[in-house]
Design an enzyme around this catalytic site. Sequence first.
Site, PDB file in Angstrom:
ATOM      1  N   GLY A  68       0.816  -1.205   0.000  1.00 26.33           N
ATOM      2  CA  GLY A  68       0.000   0.000   0.000  1.00 26.33           C
ATOM      3  C   GLY A  68       0.848   1.254   0.000  1.00 26.33           C
ATOM      4  N   THR A  76      -3.915  -3.314  -2.330  1.00 28.90           N
ATOM      5  CA  THR A  76      -4.875  -2.826  -1.351  1.00 28.90           C
ATOM      6  C   THR A  76      -6.127  -3.665  -1.467  1.00 28.90           C
ATOM      7  OG1 THR A  76      -6.264  -0.982  -0.670  1.00 28.90           O
ATOM      8  CG2 THR A  76      -5.627  -1.040  -2.977  1.00 28.90           C
ATOM      9  N   ASP A  89      -8.984  -2.628  -0.568  1.00 30.20           N
ATOM     10  CA  ASP A  89     -10.124  -1.726  -0.706  1.00 30.20           C
ATOM     11  C   ASP A  89     -10.650  -1.559  -2.136  1.00 30.20           C
ATOM     12  OD1 ASP A  89     -10.358  -1.064   2.023  1.00 30.20           O
ATOM     13  OD2 ASP A  89      -8.714   0.361   1.837  1.00 30.20           O
TER      14      ASP A  89
END
Length: 153
Positions: free
Chosen positions: A7, A36, A38
């Site tokens: 990240g 990541t 996300d």
Amino acid sequence: MLFVLGGNGTHGGANVIHRECCRRGVKVAVFGVPKTIDNDILLMDKTFGFDTVVEEAQRAINSAYIEAHSAYHGIGMVKLMGRSSGFIAMHASLASGKIDICLIPEVPFHLHGPHGVLRHLKYLIETKGSAVVFVAKGGQSLKNCANSDDTLD
């Protein structure tokens, strides 16, 4: 060659390594691979682990749903990662079909007031008898809700 998977912090470290290699005249190619969970990187369809975390989040949603519906005026709440991105929360909420309120960092909300989250939660409890709320970590910021005189009675 140096391949760096990670990240923001990891890539920041890779940038420091690259600069130091340049300063010393060492020829090293540094490749950054964003990692990541996300799924919030532009121009990327999917990131590592996103599907898995959405699937696992649905298990937490199912548990919260069962708990909320097993209690009189029950409220089930699930909080998940998502400091600056609500992709996991939204995908899991939509996939489960059991979430009544989903709070994500990208969408500002008011806690109090006639159109606030608490007013809607009260409505859900009165009409459905229970509710399930999903909060992405960054969606819990209530700074814009601090100065309200509205109460739930």
